[in-house]
Design an enzyme around this catalytic site. Structure first.
Site, PDB file in Angstrom:
ATOM      1  N   ASP A  65     -13.882   9.538   2.600  1.00  0.00           N
ATOM      2  CA  ASP A  65     -12.690   8.753   2.244  1.00  0.00           C
ATOM      3  C   ASP A  65     -12.379   9.003   0.771  1.00  0.00           C
ATOM      4  OD1 ASP A  65     -10.679   6.526   1.984  1.00  0.00           O
ATOM      5  OD2 ASP A  65     -11.438   5.956   3.938  1.00  0.00           O
ATOM      6  N   GLY A 100     -13.319  12.224  -1.493  1.00  0.00           N
ATOM      7  CA  GLY A 100     -12.452  13.374  -1.728  1.00  0.00           C
ATOM      8  C   GLY A 100     -11.069  13.144  -1.164  1.00  0.00           C
ATOM      9  N   ASP A 101     -10.302  14.216  -1.141  1.00  0.00           N
ATOM     10  CA  ASP A 101      -8.917  14.148  -0.654  1.00  0.00           C
ATOM     11  C   ASP A 101      -8.804  15.027   0.590  1.00  0.00           C
ATOM     12  OD1 ASP A 101      -6.236  14.345  -0.170  1.00  0.00           O
ATOM     13  OD2 ASP A 101      -5.670  14.935  -2.208  1.00  0.00           O
ATOM     14  N   HIS A 156      -1.345   7.901  11.946  1.00  0.00           N
ATOM     15  CA  HIS A 156      -0.119   7.078  11.967  1.00  0.00           C
ATOM     16  C   HIS A 156       0.365   6.720  10.558  1.00  0.00           C
ATOM     17  CE1 HIS A 156      -1.606   2.590  11.879  1.00  0.00           C
ATOM     18  NE2 HIS A 156      -2.252   3.313  11.007  1.00  0.00           N
TER      19      HIS A 156
HETATM   20  C1  SAM Z   1      -5.429   2.687   7.771  1.00  0.00           C
HETATM   21  S1  SAM Z   1      -6.920   3.027   6.941  1.00  0.00           S
HETATM   22  C2  SAM Z   1      -8.034   3.321   8.292  1.00  0.00           C
HETATM   23  C3  SAM Z   1      -9.480   3.180   7.880  1.00  0.00           C
HETATM   24  C4  SAM Z   1     -10.485   3.365   9.038  1.00  0.00           C
HETATM   25  N1  SAM Z   1     -10.420   4.689   9.628  1.00  0.00           N
HETATM   26  C5  SAM Z   1     -10.302   2.297  10.092  1.00  0.00           C
HETATM   27  O1  SAM Z   1      -9.889   2.631  11.188  1.00  0.00           O
HETATM   28  O2  SAM Z   1     -10.580   1.121   9.787  1.00  0.00           O
HETATM   29  C6  SAM Z   1      -6.615   4.636   6.272  1.00  0.00           C
HETATM   30  C7  SAM Z   1      -7.765   5.208   5.459  1.00  0.00           C
HETATM   31  O3  SAM Z   1      -7.394   6.515   4.987  1.00  0.00           O
HETATM   32  C8  SAM Z   1      -7.920   6.678   3.681  1.00  0.00           C
HETATM   33  N2  SAM Z   1      -7.162   7.737   2.989  1.00  0.00           N
HETATM   34  C9  SAM Z   1      -5.875   7.687   2.554  1.00  0.00           C
HETATM   35  N3  SAM Z   1      -5.550   8.857   1.967  1.00  0.00           N
HETATM   36  C10 SAM Z   1      -6.635   9.657   2.047  1.00  0.00           C
HETATM   37  C11 SAM Z   1      -6.917  10.978   1.610  1.00  0.00           C
HETATM   38  N4  SAM Z   1      -5.978  11.722   0.987  1.00  0.00           N
HETATM   39  N5  SAM Z   1      -8.156  11.495   1.829  1.00  0.00           N
HETATM   40  C12 SAM Z   1      -9.105  10.743   2.453  1.00  0.00           C
HETATM   41  N6  SAM Z   1      -8.893   9.475   2.906  1.00  0.00           N
HETATM   42  C13 SAM Z   1      -7.683   8.947   2.701  1.00  0.00           C
HETATM   43  C14 SAM Z   1      -7.735   5.300   3.064  1.00  0.00           C
HETATM   44  O4  SAM Z   1      -8.529   5.102   1.925  1.00  0.00           O
HETATM   45  C15 SAM Z   1      -8.109   4.385   4.234  1.00  0.00           C
HETATM   46  O5  SAM Z   1      -9.486   4.087   4.234  1.00  0.00           O
END
Ligand code: SAM
Length: 344
Positions: A208, A234-235, A254
Protein backbone atom coordinates in the site's frame (compact mmCIF):
# COMPACT_ATOMS: atom_id res chain seq x y z
CA UNK A 1 -46.17 3.52 -23.07
CA UNK A 2 -47.05 3.76 -19.40
CA UNK A 3 -44.45 4.99 -16.88
CA UNK A 4 -42.74 2.18 -14.94
CA UNK A 5 -44.13 2.23 -11.43
CA UNK A 6 -41.60 1.00 -8.92
CA UNK A 7 -41.14 3.85 -6.47
CA UNK A 8 -41.33 1.51 -3.48
CA UNK A 9 -42.97 -1.77 -2.60
CA UNK A 10 -45.47 0.17 -0.48
CA UNK A 11 -47.83 2.25 -2.55
CA UNK A 12 -46.97 5.83 -1.67
CA UNK A 13 -47.92 8.82 -3.79
CA UNK A 14 -45.12 9.95 -6.14
CA UNK A 15 -44.80 13.44 -4.56
CA UNK A 16 -44.33 11.85 -1.14
CA UNK A 17 -41.76 9.41 -2.53
CA UNK A 18 -39.93 12.32 -4.16
CA UNK A 19 -40.02 14.44 -1.00
CA UNK A 20 -38.50 11.58 0.96
CA UNK A 21 -35.69 11.36 -1.56
CA UNK A 22 -35.15 15.13 -1.63
CA UNK A 23 -34.80 15.10 2.15
CA UNK A 24 -32.37 12.18 1.98
CA UNK A 25 -29.34 14.34 2.69
CA UNK A 26 -31.01 15.91 5.74
CA UNK A 27 -31.34 12.39 7.13
CA UNK A 28 -27.72 11.62 6.18
CA UNK A 29 -26.37 14.70 7.91
CA UNK A 30 -28.39 13.99 11.05
CA UNK A 31 -26.91 10.49 11.05
CA UNK A 32 -23.48 12.09 10.70
CA UNK A 33 -24.05 14.05 13.92
CA UNK A 34 -25.15 10.94 15.79
CA UNK A 35 -22.15 8.99 14.47
CA UNK A 36 -19.56 11.69 15.04
CA UNK A 37 -20.69 12.28 18.62
CA UNK A 38 -20.94 8.61 19.48
CA UNK A 39 -24.61 8.85 20.50
CA UNK A 40 -25.19 5.14 19.88
CA UNK A 41 -22.30 4.26 22.21
CA UNK A 42 -23.77 6.51 24.90
CA UNK A 43 -27.09 4.64 24.63
CA UNK A 44 -25.74 1.11 24.69
CA UNK A 45 -26.60 0.62 28.39
CA UNK A 46 -30.08 2.14 28.14
CA UNK A 47 -32.21 5.09 27.09
CA UNK A 48 -31.17 8.68 27.89
CA UNK A 49 -32.76 12.06 27.36
CA UNK A 50 -31.25 14.81 25.24
CA UNK A 51 -30.07 16.77 28.31
CA UNK A 52 -27.93 13.86 29.49
CA UNK A 53 -26.65 13.25 25.96
CA UNK A 54 -25.89 16.93 25.42
CA UNK A 55 -23.98 17.05 28.70
CA UNK A 56 -21.89 14.04 27.67
CA UNK A 57 -21.13 15.48 24.23
CA UNK A 58 -20.89 19.21 24.97
CA UNK A 59 -23.86 20.06 22.72
CA UNK A 60 -26.86 22.37 22.88
CA UNK A 61 -29.57 20.13 24.41
CA UNK A 62 -32.67 21.57 22.68
CA UNK A 63 -31.01 21.35 19.25
CA UNK A 64 -29.74 17.84 19.90
CA UNK A 65 -33.29 16.89 20.89
CA UNK A 66 -34.54 18.03 17.48
CA UNK A 67 -31.89 15.96 15.68
CA UNK A 68 -32.72 12.83 17.68
CA UNK A 69 -36.48 13.33 17.31
CA UNK A 70 -36.08 13.60 13.54
CA UNK A 71 -33.89 10.51 13.43
CA UNK A 72 -36.37 8.61 15.61
CA UNK A 73 -39.09 9.46 13.09
CA UNK A 74 -37.22 7.39 10.47
CA UNK A 75 -36.38 4.49 12.78
CA UNK A 76 -32.94 5.58 13.92
CA UNK A 77 -33.43 5.67 17.73
CA UNK A 78 -36.80 5.37 19.44
CA UNK A 79 -38.26 8.10 21.65
CA UNK A 80 -40.38 7.21 24.69
CA UNK A 81 -43.06 9.32 26.47
CA UNK A 82 -40.45 10.80 28.83
CA UNK A 83 -38.41 12.11 25.88
CA UNK A 84 -35.70 9.49 26.36
CA UNK A 85 -34.00 7.99 23.32
CA UNK A 86 -33.12 4.32 22.97
CA UNK A 87 -31.23 2.31 20.39
CA UNK A 88 -33.17 0.59 17.63
CA UNK A 89 -31.56 -2.19 15.54
CA UNK A 90 -30.76 0.44 12.90
CA UNK A 91 -29.22 2.82 15.45
CA UNK A 92 -27.17 -0.05 16.90
CA UNK A 93 -25.20 -0.27 13.63
CA UNK A 94 -23.62 3.05 14.69
CA UNK A 95 -22.16 1.53 17.88
CA UNK A 96 -18.38 1.38 17.73
CA UNK A 97 -18.11 -2.04 19.29
CA UNK A 98 -20.43 -4.11 17.04
CA UNK A 99 -19.13 -6.35 14.24
CA UNK A 100 -19.42 -4.48 10.95
CA UNK A 101 -20.02 -1.16 12.74
CA UNK A 102 -21.09 1.58 10.33
CA UNK A 103 -20.00 4.42 12.60
CA UNK A 104 -16.65 5.11 10.92
CA UNK A 105 -18.27 4.76 7.49
CA UNK A 106 -20.95 7.30 8.42
CA UNK A 107 -18.30 9.75 9.65
CA UNK A 108 -16.03 9.22 6.65
CA UNK A 109 -18.74 9.31 3.98
CA UNK A 110 -20.81 12.15 5.44
CA UNK A 111 -18.10 14.26 7.02
CA UNK A 112 -15.47 16.85 6.40
CA UNK A 113 -14.13 15.72 3.03
CA UNK A 114 -16.92 13.72 1.34
CA UNK A 115 -19.73 16.10 2.17
CA UNK A 116 -18.23 19.29 0.71
CA UNK A 117 -17.04 17.29 -2.31
CA UNK A 118 -20.59 16.05 -2.93
CA UNK A 119 -21.65 19.71 -2.84
CA UNK A 120 -19.66 20.05 -6.08
CA UNK A 121 -21.28 17.05 -7.81
CA UNK A 122 -22.66 19.30 -10.54
CA UNK A 123 -19.08 20.20 -11.44
CA UNK A 124 -18.36 16.51 -12.07
CA UNK A 125 -21.46 16.10 -14.18
CA UNK A 126 -20.69 19.23 -16.21
CA UNK A 127 -17.04 18.44 -16.83
CA UNK A 128 -16.41 14.78 -16.04
CA UNK A 129 -13.76 15.99 -13.57
CA UNK A 130 -13.38 14.82 -9.98
CA UNK A 131 -15.37 17.15 -7.70
CA UNK A 132 -13.08 16.42 -4.75
CA UNK A 133 -9.92 17.42 -6.64
CA UNK A 134 -11.66 20.52 -7.99
CA UNK A 135 -12.58 21.62 -4.45
CA UNK A 136 -9.47 20.65 -2.51
CA UNK A 137 -6.80 21.03 -5.21
CA UNK A 138 -5.44 17.53 -4.59
CA UNK A 139 -6.70 13.97 -4.80
CA UNK A 140 -8.22 12.07 -1.86
CA UNK A 141 -5.10 10.00 -1.27
CA UNK A 142 -2.90 13.11 -0.97
CA UNK A 143 -5.57 14.74 1.20
CA UNK A 144 -5.69 11.77 3.58
CA UNK A 145 -1.90 11.71 3.79
CA UNK A 146 -2.02 15.40 4.81
CA UNK A 147 -5.02 14.99 7.16
CA UNK A 148 -4.16 11.93 9.24
CA UNK A 149 -7.38 12.14 11.31
CA UNK A 150 -9.53 11.88 8.17
CA UNK A 151 -7.21 9.18 6.81
CA UNK A 152 -7.58 7.23 10.04
CA UNK A 153 -11.38 7.33 10.03
CA UNK A 154 -11.43 6.27 6.34
CA UNK A 155 -9.13 3.33 7.14
CA UNK A 156 -11.40 2.41 10.07
CA UNK A 157 -14.45 2.53 7.78
CA UNK A 158 -12.73 0.22 5.30
CA UNK A 159 -11.62 -2.11 8.10
CA UNK A 160 -15.10 -2.29 9.54
CA UNK A 161 -16.65 -3.17 6.19
CA UNK A 162 -13.85 -5.59 5.62
CA UNK A 163 -14.52 -7.38 8.89
CA UNK A 164 -17.83 -8.49 7.38
CA UNK A 165 -16.80 -8.89 3.75
CA UNK A 166 -13.44 -10.64 4.33
CA UNK A 167 -15.01 -13.68 5.92
CA UNK A 168 -17.34 -14.08 2.92
CA UNK A 169 -14.42 -13.81 0.47
CA UNK A 170 -12.32 -16.34 2.41
CA UNK A 171 -15.29 -18.71 2.60
CA UNK A 172 -16.20 -18.42 -1.09
CA UNK A 173 -12.89 -18.53 -2.93
CA UNK A 174 -10.51 -21.49 -2.87
CA UNK A 175 -7.09 -19.94 -2.20
CA UNK A 176 -5.45 -23.32 -1.48
CA UNK A 177 -3.42 -23.55 -4.73
CA UNK A 178 -1.74 -20.18 -4.14
CA UNK A 179 1.79 -20.19 -2.72
CA UNK A 180 2.28 -16.43 -2.45
CA UNK A 181 -0.41 -13.77 -2.61
CA UNK A 182 0.15 -10.02 -3.03
CA UNK A 183 -2.61 -7.76 -1.68
CA UNK A 184 -2.33 -4.56 -3.73
CA UNK A 185 -3.74 -1.57 -1.79
CA UNK A 186 -4.31 -3.94 1.11
CA UNK A 187 -5.12 -1.09 3.52
CA UNK A 188 -5.11 -2.22 7.13
CA UNK A 189 -4.08 -5.79 6.26
CA UNK A 190 -7.25 -7.42 7.53
CA UNK A 191 -8.03 -9.33 4.30
CA UNK A 192 -4.58 -10.76 3.77
CA UNK A 193 -4.45 -11.68 7.47
CA UNK A 194 -7.75 -13.59 7.15
CA UNK A 195 -6.50 -15.39 4.03
CA UNK A 196 -3.16 -16.32 5.61
CA UNK A 197 -4.84 -17.56 8.78
CA UNK A 198 -7.14 -19.82 6.73
CA UNK A 199 -4.25 -21.06 4.54
CA UNK A 200 -1.31 -21.84 6.84
CA UNK A 201 1.06 -22.83 4.00
CA UNK A 202 0.66 -19.57 2.13
CA UNK A 203 2.96 -16.52 2.14
CA UNK A 204 1.80 -12.99 1.55
CA UNK A 205 2.86 -9.46 0.69
CA UNK A 206 0.78 -6.51 1.78
CA UNK A 207 1.37 -3.51 -0.46
CA UNK A 208 0.00 0.00 0.00
CA UNK A 209 1.05 3.65 0.00
CA UNK A 210 3.96 4.38 2.35
CA UNK A 211 1.86 6.38 4.86
CA UNK A 212 -0.70 3.57 5.15
CA UNK A 213 1.55 0.59 5.81
CA UNK A 214 2.58 1.44 9.38
CA UNK A 215 -0.88 0.50 10.67
CA UNK A 216 -0.95 -2.61 8.51
CA UNK A 217 2.45 -3.69 9.80
CA UNK A 218 1.22 -3.42 13.40
CA UNK A 219 -1.75 -5.65 12.59
CA UNK A 220 0.36 -8.27 10.77
CA UNK A 221 2.78 -8.36 13.72
CA UNK A 222 -0.02 -8.47 16.32
CA UNK A 223 -1.59 -11.42 14.50
CA UNK A 224 1.73 -13.31 14.58
CA UNK A 225 1.97 -13.29 10.77
CA UNK A 226 5.17 -11.25 10.36
CA UNK A 227 7.15 -14.37 9.38
CA UNK A 228 4.77 -15.13 6.53
CA UNK A 229 3.76 -11.66 5.39
CA UNK A 230 5.99 -8.88 4.11
CA UNK A 231 4.64 -5.34 4.36
CA UNK A 232 5.83 -3.10 1.51
CA UNK A 233 5.12 0.58 0.81
CA UNK A 234 5.07 2.05 -2.69
CA UNK A 235 3.04 3.29 -5.63
CA UNK A 236 1.17 0.59 -7.50
CA UNK A 237 1.17 2.69 -10.67
CA UNK A 238 4.95 2.47 -10.72
CA UNK A 239 5.27 -1.19 -9.73
CA UNK A 240 4.00 -3.83 -7.32
CA UNK A 241 6.11 -6.51 -5.61
CA UNK A 242 7.03 -9.24 -8.07
CA UNK A 243 6.75 -13.01 -8.02
CA UNK A 244 3.27 -13.49 -6.55
CA UNK A 245 1.09 -16.40 -7.65
CA UNK A 246 -1.96 -14.22 -7.12
CA UNK A 247 -2.54 -10.46 -7.11
CA UNK A 248 -5.51 -9.44 -5.06
CA UNK A 249 -7.14 -6.03 -5.51
CA UNK A 250 -10.12 -5.46 -3.26
CA UNK A 251 -11.98 -2.17 -3.64
CA UNK A 252 -9.09 -0.78 -5.66
CA UNK A 253 -10.22 -0.82 -9.28
CA UNK A 254 -13.48 1.01 -8.52
CA UNK A 255 -11.40 3.97 -7.31
CA UNK A 256 -9.98 4.64 -10.76
CA UNK A 257 -11.07 5.48 -14.30
CA UNK A 258 -10.51 2.94 -17.06
CA UNK A 259 -7.10 4.26 -18.08
CA UNK A 260 -5.68 4.23 -14.54
CA UNK A 261 -7.33 0.86 -13.80
CA UNK A 262 -5.66 -0.68 -16.84
CA UNK A 263 -2.34 0.80 -15.67
CA UNK A 264 -2.79 -0.84 -12.24
CA UNK A 265 -3.74 -4.16 -13.79
CA UNK A 266 -0.73 -3.95 -16.10
CA UNK A 267 1.51 -3.42 -13.04
CA UNK A 268 0.16 -6.72 -11.69
CA UNK A 269 0.54 -8.40 -15.09
CA UNK A 270 4.22 -7.40 -15.26
CA UNK A 271 4.92 -8.52 -11.70
CA UNK A 272 3.12 -11.85 -11.47
CA UNK A 273 4.58 -15.34 -11.67
CA UNK A 274 4.21 -17.25 -14.97
CA UNK A 275 0.89 -18.90 -14.19
CA UNK A 276 -0.25 -16.17 -11.85
CA UNK A 277 -3.83 -15.20 -11.16
CA UNK A 278 -5.50 -11.86 -10.86
CA UNK A 279 -8.22 -11.63 -8.20
CA UNK A 280 -10.27 -8.44 -8.35
CA UNK A 281 -12.79 -8.17 -5.52
CA UNK A 282 -15.56 -5.69 -6.32
CA UNK A 283 -19.31 -5.40 -6.50
CA UNK A 284 -20.72 -5.76 -10.00
CA UNK A 285 -23.58 -3.50 -10.97
CA UNK A 286 -26.45 -5.01 -12.93
CA UNK A 287 -26.48 -4.05 -16.59
CA UNK A 288 -30.26 -3.67 -16.53
CA UNK A 289 -32.46 -1.14 -14.73
CA UNK A 290 -32.67 -2.96 -11.40
CA UNK A 291 -32.03 -1.31 -8.03
CA UNK A 292 -28.47 -1.47 -6.72
CA UNK A 293 -26.71 0.31 -3.86
CA UNK A 294 -23.63 0.34 -6.06
CA UNK A 295 -25.26 2.52 -8.70
CA UNK A 296 -25.03 5.26 -6.05
CA UNK A 297 -21.58 4.13 -4.93
CA UNK A 298 -20.71 4.76 -8.58
CA UNK A 299 -21.70 8.43 -8.11
CA UNK A 300 -19.60 8.54 -4.96
CA UNK A 301 -16.67 7.39 -7.06
CA UNK A 302 -17.43 10.05 -9.69
CA UNK A 303 -17.31 12.75 -7.00
CA UNK A 304 -14.45 11.46 -4.86
CA UNK A 305 -11.92 9.58 -6.93
CA UNK A 306 -12.88 9.66 -10.61
CA UNK A 307 -13.44 5.90 -10.38
CA UNK A 308 -16.56 3.98 -11.22
CA UNK A 309 -18.57 0.87 -10.46
CA UNK A 310 -18.76 -1.50 -13.40
CA UNK A 311 -20.89 -4.16 -15.02
CA UNK A 312 -19.56 -7.64 -15.77
CA UNK A 313 -18.99 -6.70 -19.43
CA UNK A 314 -17.02 -3.61 -18.35
CA UNK A 315 -14.75 -5.69 -16.10
CA UNK A 316 -14.20 -8.10 -18.95
CA UNK A 317 -13.13 -5.25 -21.27
CA UNK A 318 -10.84 -3.80 -18.59
CA UNK A 319 -9.09 -7.10 -17.93
CA UNK A 320 -8.62 -7.71 -21.65
CA UNK A 321 -7.11 -4.25 -22.12
CA UNK A 322 -4.48 -5.15 -19.52
CA UNK A 323 -3.63 -8.51 -21.10
CA UNK A 324 -5.82 -10.76 -18.94
CA UNK A 325 -8.66 -13.13 -19.72
CA UNK A 326 -11.60 -13.18 -17.34
CA UNK A 327 -12.06 -16.83 -16.36
CA UNK A 328 -14.57 -16.68 -13.54
CA UNK A 329 -16.79 -14.56 -11.34
CA UNK A 330 -17.22 -16.15 -7.95
CA UNK A 331 -20.14 -14.92 -5.86
CA UNK A 332 -19.79 -14.40 -2.11
CA UNK A 333 -22.45 -14.03 0.56
CA UNK A 334 -21.92 -10.28 0.46
CA UNK A 335 -22.42 -8.09 -2.62
CA UNK A 336 -18.76 -8.55 -3.48
CA UNK A 337 -17.61 -10.86 -6.26
CA UNK A 338 -14.19 -12.36 -6.89
CA UNK A 339 -13.37 -11.64 -10.53
CA UNK A 340 -10.70 -14.07 -11.58
CA UNK A 341 -8.30 -13.41 -14.45
CA UNK A 342 -5.30 -15.16 -15.96
CA UNK A 343 -2.78 -13.96 -18.53
CA UNK A 344 -4.43 -14.02 -21.97
C1 SAM B 1 -10.76 1.81 -0.97
S1 SAM B 1 -9.28 1.42 -0.15
C2 SAM B 1 -9.36 -0.35 -0.07
C3 SAM B 1 -8.44 -0.92 0.99
C4 SAM B 1 -8.53 -2.45 1.14
N1 SAM B 1 -8.14 -3.16 -0.07
C5 SAM B 1 -9.91 -2.88 1.59
O1 SAM B 1 -10.60 -3.52 0.81
O2 SAM B 1 -10.27 -2.56 2.74
C6 SAM B 1 -8.07 1.74 -1.40
C7 SAM B 1 -6.63 1.50 -0.96
O3 SAM B 1 -5.76 1.78 -2.06
C8 SAM B 1 -4.58 2.39 -1.55
N2 SAM B 1 -3.92 3.14 -2.63
C9 SAM B 1 -4.35 4.28 -3.24
N3 SAM B 1 -3.46 4.65 -4.18
C10 SAM B 1 -2.47 3.73 -4.18
C11 SAM B 1 -1.27 3.58 -4.92
N4 SAM B 1 -0.93 4.46 -5.89
N5 SAM B 1 -0.46 2.52 -4.66
C12 SAM B 1 -0.80 1.63 -3.68
N6 SAM B 1 -1.94 1.72 -2.94
C13 SAM B 1 -2.75 2.75 -3.19
C14 SAM B 1 -5.12 3.28 -0.44
O4 SAM B 1 -4.12 3.68 0.47
C15 SAM B 1 -6.19 2.38 0.19
O5 SAM B 1 -5.66 1.59 1.22
Amino acid sequence: MSEPNRTTSVDIPPPVAMLQMIAGFWVSRAIYIAAKLGIADLLKDGAKNSEALAQATGLHAPSLYRVLRALASVGVFAEDEQGRFALTPIAATLRTDVPGSLRAFAIAELGEDHYPAWGEVLHSVKTGEIAFDHLFGMDVWQYRAQHPEDGKIFDEAMASFSSVVNATVVASYDFSSIGKIVDVGGGDGSLIASILRANPGMKGVLFDLPHVIAGARRRIEAEGLAERCEVVGGDAFVSVPSGGDAYLLKWIIHDWDDERSVALLKSCHRAMAKNGKLLVVEAIIPSDDTPSFHKFMDLNMLVMTGGRERTEAEYQTLLEAAGFRLVGIIPTQSEMRVIEGIRA
